[in-house]
Design an enzyme around this catalytic site. Structure first.
Site, PDB file in Angstrom:
ATOM      1  N   GLN A   1      27.913  16.063   5.797  1.00 16.86           N
ATOM      2  CA  GLN A   1      27.362  15.897   7.289  1.00 16.86           C
ATOM      3  C   GLN A   1      26.265  16.773   7.581  1.00 16.86           C
ATOM      4  O   GLN A   1      25.394  16.887   6.764  1.00 16.86           O
ATOM      5  CB  GLN A   1      28.556  16.262   8.364  1.00 16.86           C
ATOM      6  CG  GLN A   1      29.826  15.293   8.497  1.00 16.86           C
ATOM      7  CD  GLN A   1      30.949  16.012   8.330  1.00 16.86           C
ATOM      8  OE1 GLN A   1      31.349  17.141   8.122  1.00 16.86           O
ATOM      9  NE2 GLN A   1      31.677  15.239   7.468  1.00 16.86           N
TER      10      GLN A   1
ATOM     11  N   ASP B   1      23.937  12.038   6.662  1.00 15.74           N
ATOM     12  CA  ASP B   1      22.979  11.016   6.026  1.00 15.74           C
ATOM     13  C   ASP B   1      21.748  11.420   5.853  1.00 15.74           C
ATOM     14  O   ASP B   1      20.938  10.265   5.742  1.00 15.74           O
ATOM     15  CB  ASP B   1      23.089   9.638   7.187  1.00 15.74           C
ATOM     16  CG  ASP B   1      24.791   9.402   7.395  1.00 15.74           C
ATOM     17  OD1 ASP B   1      25.640   9.511   6.606  1.00 15.74           O
ATOM     18  OD2 ASP B   1      24.894   8.860   8.440  1.00 15.74           O
TER      19      ASP B   1
ATOM     20  N   ASN C   1      35.067  11.385   5.692  1.00 17.19           N
ATOM     21  CA  ASN C   1      34.332  11.046   6.913  1.00 17.19           C
ATOM     22  C   ASN C   1      32.971  11.053   6.277  1.00 17.19           C
ATOM     23  O   ASN C   1      32.037  10.187   6.853  1.00 17.19           O
ATOM     24  CB  ASN C   1      34.274  11.921   8.058  1.00 17.19           C
ATOM     25  CG  ASN C   1      34.279  13.493   7.886  1.00 17.19           C
ATOM     26  OD1 ASN C   1      34.300  13.750   6.634  1.00 17.19           O
ATOM     27  ND2 ASN C   1      34.274  14.192   8.937  1.00 17.19           N
ATOM     28  N   ALA C   2      32.598  11.787   5.143  1.00 17.30           N
ATOM     29  CA  ALA C   2      31.389  11.803   4.543  1.00 17.30           C
ATOM     30  C   ALA C   2      31.254  10.412   3.664  1.00 17.30           C
ATOM     31  O   ALA C   2      31.954  10.020   3.154  1.00 17.30           O
ATOM     32  CB  ALA C   2      31.322  12.861   3.581  1.00 17.30           C
ATOM     33  N   GLY C   3      29.995   9.975   3.462  1.00 14.91           N
ATOM     34  CA  GLY C   3      29.622   8.795   2.890  1.00 14.91           C
ATOM     35  C   GLY C   3      28.237   9.329   2.095  1.00 14.91           C
ATOM     36  O   GLY C   3      27.393   9.371   2.624  1.00 14.91           O
ATOM     37  N   HIS C   4      28.335   9.487   0.589  1.00 11.60           N
ATOM     38  CA  HIS C   4      27.156   9.811  -0.029  1.00 11.60           C
ATOM     39  C   HIS C   4      26.658   8.783  -1.173  1.00 11.60           C
ATOM     40  O   HIS C   4      27.501   8.538  -1.926  1.00 11.60           O
ATOM     41  CB  HIS C   4      27.322  11.314  -0.580  1.00 11.60           C
ATOM     42  CG  HIS C   4      27.714  12.318   0.197  1.00 11.60           C
ATOM     43  ND1 HIS C   4      27.943  13.521  -0.307  1.00 11.60           N
ATOM     44  CD2 HIS C   4      27.721  12.386   1.606  1.00 11.60           C
ATOM     45  CE1 HIS C   4      28.252  14.340   0.891  1.00 11.60           C
ATOM     46  NE2 HIS C   4      28.081  13.721   1.816  1.00 11.60           N
TER      47      HIS C   4
ATOM     48  N   LYS D   1      21.762  13.782   1.043  1.00 10.29           N
ATOM     49  CA  LYS D   1      22.375  14.972   0.383  1.00 10.29           C
ATOM     50  C   LYS D   1      23.150  14.459  -0.983  1.00 10.29           C
ATOM     51  O   LYS D   1      22.876  15.085  -2.057  1.00 10.29           O
ATOM     52  CB  LYS D   1      23.668  15.417   1.097  1.00 10.29           C
ATOM     53  CG  LYS D   1      23.333  16.434   2.374  1.00 10.29           C
ATOM     54  CD  LYS D   1      24.536  16.481   3.204  1.00 10.29           C
ATOM     55  CE  LYS D   1      25.365  15.410   3.571  1.00 10.29           C
ATOM     56  NZ  LYS D   1      24.787  14.539   4.720  1.00 10.29           N
TER      57      LYS D   1
ATOM     58  N   GLY E   1      29.635   1.449   8.269  1.00  8.20           N
ATOM     59  CA  GLY E   1      28.867   0.588   8.376  1.00  8.20           C
ATOM     60  C   GLY E   1      28.229   0.260   9.776  1.00  8.20           C
ATOM     61  O   GLY E   1      27.389  -0.742   9.973  1.00  8.20           O
TER      62      GLY E   1
HETATM   63  P1  GDP Z   1      23.978  11.582   2.600  1.00  6.74           P
HETATM   64  O1  GDP Z   1      25.518  11.258   3.522  1.00  6.74           O
HETATM   65  O2  GDP Z   1      23.380  12.891   3.182  1.00  6.74           O
HETATM   66  O3  GDP Z   1      24.369  11.633   1.343  1.00  6.74           O
HETATM   67  O4  GDP Z   1      23.230  10.363   2.885  1.00  6.74           O
HETATM   68  P2  GDP Z   1      23.732   8.697   2.781  1.00  6.74           P
HETATM   69  O5  GDP Z   1      23.791   8.290   1.305  1.00  6.74           O
HETATM   70  O6  GDP Z   1      24.930   8.530   3.900  1.00  6.74           O
HETATM   71  O7  GDP Z   1      22.185   8.008   3.427  1.00  6.74           O
HETATM   72  C1  GDP Z   1      21.246   8.271   2.814  1.00  6.74           C
HETATM   73  C2  GDP Z   1      20.571   6.886   2.579  1.00  6.74           C
HETATM   74  O8  GDP Z   1      19.289   6.881   2.108  1.00  6.74           O
HETATM   75  C3  GDP Z   1      21.436   6.337   1.174  1.00  6.74           C
HETATM   76  O9  GDP Z   1      21.333   4.792   1.436  1.00  6.74           O
HETATM   77  C4  GDP Z   1      20.202   6.550   0.085  1.00  6.74           C
HETATM   78  O10 GDP Z   1      20.589   5.691  -1.058  1.00  6.74           O
HETATM   79  C5  GDP Z   1      18.727   6.602   0.865  1.00  6.74           C
HETATM   80  N1  GDP Z   1      17.964   7.587   0.246  1.00  6.74           N
HETATM   81  C6  GDP Z   1      18.020   8.602  -0.060  1.00  6.74           C
HETATM   82  N2  GDP Z   1      16.896   9.364  -0.287  1.00  6.74           N
HETATM   83  C7  GDP Z   1      15.865   8.380  -0.069  1.00  6.74           C
HETATM   84  C8  GDP Z   1      14.421   8.197  -0.213  1.00  6.74           C
HETATM   85  O11 GDP Z   1      13.759   9.073  -0.448  1.00  6.74           O
HETATM   86  N3  GDP Z   1      13.991   6.805   0.212  1.00  6.74           N
HETATM   87  C9  GDP Z   1      14.895   5.793   0.489  1.00  6.74           C
HETATM   88  N4  GDP Z   1      14.037   4.744   0.741  1.00  6.74           N
HETATM   89  N5  GDP Z   1      15.855   5.888   0.771  1.00  6.74           N
HETATM   90  C10 GDP Z   1      16.676   7.179   0.167  1.00  6.74           C
HETATM   91  P1  IMO Z   2      27.613  12.569   5.445  1.00  7.33           P
HETATM   92  O1  IMO Z   2      28.304  13.721   4.786  1.00  7.33           O
HETATM   93  C1  IMO Z   2      26.911  11.018   9.738  1.00  7.33           C
HETATM   94  C2  IMO Z   2      30.004  12.087  12.656  1.00  7.33           C
HETATM   95  C3  IMO Z   2      30.636  10.680  13.358  1.00  7.33           C
HETATM   96  C4  IMO Z   2      30.848  11.358  14.558  1.00  7.33           C
HETATM   97  C5  IMO Z   2      31.199  12.781  14.653  1.00  7.33           C
HETATM   98  C6  IMO Z   2      32.747  13.106  14.425  1.00  7.33           C
HETATM   99  O2  IMO Z   2      27.643  11.084   5.113  1.00  7.33           O
HETATM  100  O3  IMO Z   2      26.323  13.108   6.010  1.00  7.33           O
HETATM  101  P2  IMO Z   2      34.599  12.646  12.519  1.00  7.33           P
HETATM  102  O4  IMO Z   2      34.965  11.626  11.890  1.00  7.33           O
HETATM  103  O5  IMO Z   2      33.947  13.562  11.580  1.00  7.33           O
HETATM  104  O6  IMO Z   2      35.576  13.168  13.458  1.00  7.33           O
HETATM  105  O7  IMO Z   2      33.253  12.080  13.636  1.00  7.33           O
HETATM  106  O8  IMO Z   2      30.586  13.225  13.266  1.00  7.33           O
HETATM  107  N1  IMO Z   2      29.975  12.118  11.280  1.00  7.33           N
HETATM  108  C7  IMO Z   2      28.891  11.697  10.335  1.00  7.33           C
HETATM  109  N2  IMO Z   2      27.852  11.315  10.694  1.00  7.33           N
HETATM  110  N3  IMO Z   2      27.316  11.207   8.446  1.00  7.33           N
HETATM  111  C8  IMO Z   2      28.518  11.950   7.975  1.00  7.33           C
HETATM  112  O9  IMO Z   2      28.785  12.493   6.803  1.00  7.33           O
HETATM  113  C9  IMO Z   2      29.493  12.054   9.198  1.00  7.33           C
HETATM  114  N4  IMO Z   2      30.752  12.777   9.252  1.00  7.33           N
HETATM  115  C10 IMO Z   2      30.945  12.757  10.391  1.00  7.33           C
HETATM  116  O10 IMO Z   2      29.745   9.747  13.189  1.00  7.33           O
HETATM  117  O11 IMO Z   2      29.593  11.263  15.373  1.00  7.33           O
HETATM  118 MG    MG Z   3      26.314   9.584   4.437  1.00  7.08          MG
END
Ligand code: GDP
Ligand code: IMO
Ligand code: MG
Length: 434
Positions: A223, A13, A38-41, A16, A308
């Site tokens: 991740q 998170d 499991n990823a959420g981007h 990326k 969430g």
């Molecule tokens: P990922 O899994 O690495 O793609 O990251 P996530 O999307 O799960 O979580 C990153 C969160 O930070 C998301 O809500 C993005 O919209 C937000 N985000 C990314 N870069 C920035 C930043 O520079 N500033 C702020 N405020 N939010 C950011």
């Molecule tokens: P992105 O790509 C954050 C964490 C889970 C748990 C561990 C194992 O959005 O960064 P799993 O379901 O993979 O067997 O869970 O890994 N985890 C993540 N934490 N961002 C993710 O993906 C994750 N994918 C898995 O919370 O601790």
């Molecule tokens: Mg994420």
């Protein structure tokens, strides 16, 4: 032109998706190579706000081919749902290609993920519950179902019968749960196979052709390196290889390590973690709440994109981050969410750990050690001014510039990109990554 990998440097998170969405502008192909849904981007651009679990973040550009490589574990129901949502919102998926060598997340994987977490009780990993771990167990045990198996009923029946012949024993005898029905699984998954057929493509061929024709290729990590099966905080890790060490990225799309020219690590300006496991710089005070709830009014606080769950929050840990820089051979860093620190009076950065009176500068392998270390902090003045509008490094408040420069020094790697907001343009390009 180079093949560039974008990986998460911490516990996931890091932003990326947001960074790939920005860098994809110059790429011809964007590919996911590891993990599963499991990823959420999160991506916020002129098309709106999107949360992607499987489709690469390059999908918003009409001229990019987006590939889901062989290294990805795909839940077809989730993927088809994601494709449907994108189409409903006017995003074309005609250039999406899926490797038929990718593993499929089956109903028993989701069930086993839940049953095993329940069985572990207090020692639960805190997985996302998407069945990704058990899917990789089947892959390694050579019992997995691949996208190719969904294409023909006979193949699918044979593979599902063999896998359930084993798993139904475990489900009923170890966990005391109800067995799964072979025919039910096959019917549903054969239909998924038919719906996915138009998207099947050869990830290796697509990537290498683009590369050899002189185009940029971006490999989108999932991740973070500290969740890496080999290098992360084992056993509190995911079941795949988010780092690019041992060429995890090349493996996941079918290309060699020498084809990859550059690895960019994405790091938050502080740390977060979802799920259980050690987190040396974790905070339990008001600062944690302030950072977690930054942007909450727009649904943009630190809450899991996939589940969430509230994310655990801590100060930037440069011991684990430096370890991550080294394991990935990082040549450049992207520092995200700098703006989230805007309001703080002081900012701390962990520069080492202390354990039993001894200073530790390298990231320990032992879980029981990591649980007991005390972070050694360096304190810096905050800037207490908004940075979201800044687009040039020199226009950042001097305290923010000093923070970035100090992080760079501690991580032993240049910061080429600074993100000051979640939207595509809210970035400071210090050095063009490509
Ligand atoms: P990922 O899994 O690495 O793609 O990251 P996530 O999307 O799960 O979580 C990153 C969160 O930070 C998301 O809500 C993005 O919209 C937000 N985000 C990314 N870069 C920035 C930043 O520079 N500033 C702020 N405020 N939010 C950011
Ligand atoms: P992105 O790509 C954050 C964490 C889970 C748990 C561990 C194992 O959005 O960064 P799993 O379901 O993979 O067997 O869970 O890994 N985890 C993540 N934490 N961002 C993710 O993906 C994750 N994918 C898995 O919370 O601790
Ligand atoms: Mg994420």
């Amino acid at each position: 032109m180079p093949i560039v990998v974008v990986i998460g440097g911490q516990w996931g998170d890091e932003g990326k998706g947001r960074i790939v969405d920005l860098l994809a502008r110059k790429a011809r192909v964007v590919a996911r190579y590891s993990a599963g849904n499991n990823a959420g981007h999160t991506i916020i651009n002129e098309k709106g706000e999107f949360k992607l679990h499987l489709v690469p973040a390059g999908i918003f550009y009409p001229d990019k081919t987006c590939v889901i490589g062989n290294g990805v574990a795909i839940d077809p129901e989730v993927l088809l749902g994601e494709i449907g949502t994108l189409q409903e919102r006017g995003i074309s998926v005609s250039r999406l290609r899926i490797s038929d060598r990718a593993q499929v997340i089956m109903p028993w994987h989701r069930l086993l993920d839940r049953l095993e977490e329940e069985r572990r009780g207090d020692a639960a990993i805190g997985t996302t519950g998407r069945g990704v771990g058990p899917c990789f167990v089947d892959k390694v045990a050579r019992r997995g179902i691949r996208i190719a198996d969904l294409m023909r009923s006979e193949d699918l029946n044979e593979r599902v019968r063999a896998a359930l012949g084993y798993w139904n024993q475990v489900i009923t005898k170890v966990y005391g749960a109800e067995p799964l029905d072979v025919d039910e699984c096959c019917g549903a998954y054969r239909e998924y196979g038919e719906r996915l057929t138009p998207f099947i493509g050869d990830s290796q061929d697509i990537i290498l052709k683009a590369h050899r024709a002189g185009h940029y290729v971006l490999l989108e990590g999932a991740q973070g390196s500290l969740l890496d099966l080999d290098h992360g905080t084992y056993p509190y890790v995911t079941s795949s290889v988010p780092s690019s060490s041992s060429s995890g990225a090349g493996l996941g799309v079918g290309i060699g390590p020498t084809d990859i020219q550059r690895v960019v690590g994405v790091f938050k300006s502080y740390c977060t973690r979802v799920g259980n496991g050690p987190f040396p710089t974790e905070l339990f005070d008001d600062v944690a709440d302030t950072l977690r709830d930054h942007g909450k009014e727009y649904g943009r606080g630190e809450y899991g994109t996939t589940t969430g769950r509230p994310r655990r929050i801590g100060w930037l840990d440069t011991v684990s981050a430096r370890y991550s820089v080294r394991m990935n051979g990082l040549a450049a860093l992207a520092l995200t969410r700098l703006d989230v620190l805007d309001g703080l009076e002081t900012i701390k950065v962990c520069t080492g750990y202390e354990l039993d009176g001894q200073r530790i500068d390298n990231f320990p392998a032992r879980h029981s050690m990591l649980e007991r270390v005390t972070p050694i902090y360096e304190e810096m003045p905050g800037w207490q001014r908004p940075t979201t509008h800044v687009r040039n490094f020199d226009d950042l408040p001097p305290q923010a510039q000093s923070f970035v420069r100090r992080v760079e020094q501690l991580l032993e790697c240049p910061i080429d990109l600074i993100s000051v907001g979640p939207e595509r343009e809210q970035a400071i390009i210090v050095n063009p990554i490509f």
